[in-house]
Design a protein around this motif. Sequence first.
Motif, PDB file in Angstrom:
ATOM      1  N   SER A 170      82.623  35.364  28.790  1.00 25.37           N
ATOM      2  CA  SER A 170      82.485  33.935  28.555  1.00 25.37           C
ATOM      3  C   SER A 170      83.650  33.191  29.171  1.00 25.37           C
ATOM      4  O   SER A 170      84.567  33.761  29.736  1.00 25.37           O
ATOM      5  CB  SER A 170      82.417  33.672  27.046  1.00 25.37           C
ATOM      6  N   CYS A 191      87.856  34.315  26.349  1.00 26.81           N
ATOM      7  CA  CYS A 191      87.843  35.439  25.417  1.00 26.81           C
ATOM      8  C   CYS A 191      88.586  35.091  24.135  1.00 26.81           C
ATOM      9  O   CYS A 191      88.205  35.517  23.047  1.00 26.81           O
ATOM     10  CB  CYS A 191      88.480  36.664  26.073  1.00 26.81           C
ATOM     11  N   ASP A 215      86.333  33.221  21.915  1.00 32.28           N
ATOM     12  CA  ASP A 215      85.369  34.106  21.265  1.00 32.28           C
ATOM     13  C   ASP A 215      85.973  34.744  20.015  1.00 32.28           C
ATOM     14  O   ASP A 215      85.304  34.872  18.983  1.00 32.28           O
ATOM     15  CB  ASP A 215      84.912  35.200  22.230  1.00 32.28           C
ATOM     16  N   GLY A 242      86.486  32.050  17.401  1.00 28.36           N
ATOM     17  CA  GLY A 242      85.185  31.606  16.929  1.00 28.36           C
ATOM     18  C   GLY A 242      84.603  32.488  15.843  1.00 28.36           C
ATOM     19  O   GLY A 242      83.658  32.084  15.153  1.00 28.36           O
ATOM     20  N   GLU A 243      85.157  33.698  15.679  1.00 31.61           N
ATOM     21  CA  GLU A 243      84.737  34.554  14.569  1.00 31.61           C
ATOM     22  C   GLU A 243      85.338  34.077  13.251  1.00 31.61           C
ATOM     23  O   GLU A 243      84.868  34.448  12.174  1.00 31.61           O
ATOM     24  CB  GLU A 243      85.171  36.005  14.833  1.00 31.61           C
ATOM     25  N   ARG A 291      87.081  24.504  22.506  1.00 33.94           N
ATOM     26  CA  ARG A 291      86.676  25.547  23.457  1.00 33.94           C
ATOM     27  C   ARG A 291      87.093  25.182  24.884  1.00 33.94           C
ATOM     28  O   ARG A 291      87.562  26.041  25.644  1.00 33.94           O
ATOM     29  CB  ARG A 291      85.162  25.772  23.396  1.00 33.94           C
ATOM     30  N   GLU A 314      89.431  27.359  27.314  1.00 35.82           N
ATOM     31  CA  GLU A 314      88.922  27.821  28.612  1.00 35.82           C
ATOM     32  C   GLU A 314      89.908  27.524  29.741  1.00 35.82           C
ATOM     33  O   GLU A 314      90.025  28.287  30.702  1.00 35.82           O
ATOM     34  CB  GLU A 314      87.566  27.178  28.901  1.00 35.82           C
ATOM     35  N   ARG A 374      91.578  39.540  29.106  1.00 33.17           N
ATOM     36  CA  ARG A 374      90.135  39.321  29.211  1.00 33.17           C
ATOM     37  C   ARG A 374      89.349  40.631  29.265  1.00 33.17           C
ATOM     38  O   ARG A 374      88.198  40.691  28.833  1.00 33.17           O
ATOM     39  CB  ARG A 374      89.810  38.485  30.450  1.00 33.17           C
ATOM     40  N   GLY A 376      90.773  39.258  24.353  1.00 33.71           N
ATOM     41  CA  GLY A 376      90.883  38.112  23.466  1.00 33.71           C
ATOM     42  C   GLY A 376      92.273  37.925  22.902  1.00 33.71           C
ATOM     43  O   GLY A 376      92.591  36.845  22.385  1.00 33.71           O
ATOM     44  N   THR A 411      85.183  42.939  19.335  1.00 30.80           N
ATOM     45  CA  THR A 411      84.634  42.342  20.554  1.00 30.80           C
ATOM     46  C   THR A 411      83.367  43.057  21.027  1.00 30.80           C
ATOM     47  O   THR A 411      82.768  42.645  22.018  1.00 30.80           O
ATOM     48  CB  THR A 411      85.677  42.367  21.684  1.00 30.80           C
TER      49      THR A 411
END
Length: 245
Positions: free
Chosen positions: A2, A5, A8, A11-12, A21, A25, A54, A78, A166
């Motif tokens: 994505s 990372c 991601d 986001g958990e 985001r 990025e 990553r 991540g 992941t």
Amino acid sequence: MSGSCFADILGELVDLTDGERTALEKLEERQRPLRRGAVLLRENEACNELFVLRKGLMMSYVLLDDGSRQILRFLFPGDMLGVSSAIYREAPETLAALSDCVVSPFDRAALAEIMREHPRLSALVLVYSQIERVALTDRLAALGRTSAKARVAALLLELRNRLRATDRSIANVFALGLTQEEVGDATGLTAVHVNRMLRQLAEDGLITRGSGRVTLEDEHALARAANYVNRYEGLDLGWLPQPRS
């Protein structure tokens, strides 16, 4: 992969806004490949960059006075790397690749901008720093107070849990991805002793090994033997600030 990372992973924990985001990025716009064994950042060197991992597996370590190596942490996709270097003139630890990797370098000023514009992301960086600190404290306590078998068992559980964060397809079988020497440098054991402990765990029916993979045959018994606590669970993040609209 994505756009971020790191996003991601965060986001958990929380539902990130589009603005959060996008900010994350930007940290991963540049990408740098690393071959297994390459050193990304060396202890006592000056560094003005931080990194997001990553792809691949890395480690942080320090060299002791007798020339031996103490692995402090294993690093997974991540993870933000070199955060401790942001507050020192010289890096306090070495970052090296344990497999072929891809990292995204970014300037420290970019982290400062995120802290100004997105306070919740700043708080989440603090959260992850504290998770790593507590996990490292567990490792330190284990080195001084638990058996060699418990140390190796705890490391196996930690590796599986971090890999599964992941890759949700991972259950009780995972690729170890480490040599016995690397396991030893993380647990304060020789490679010979690590091999003996792995055999003992297998004889006890807790794990099986083959083709570079480990199967956790009795995860609950293994966790009891290791006195292991998953520090990425049981979080209380209700105090986090609300994102800016």
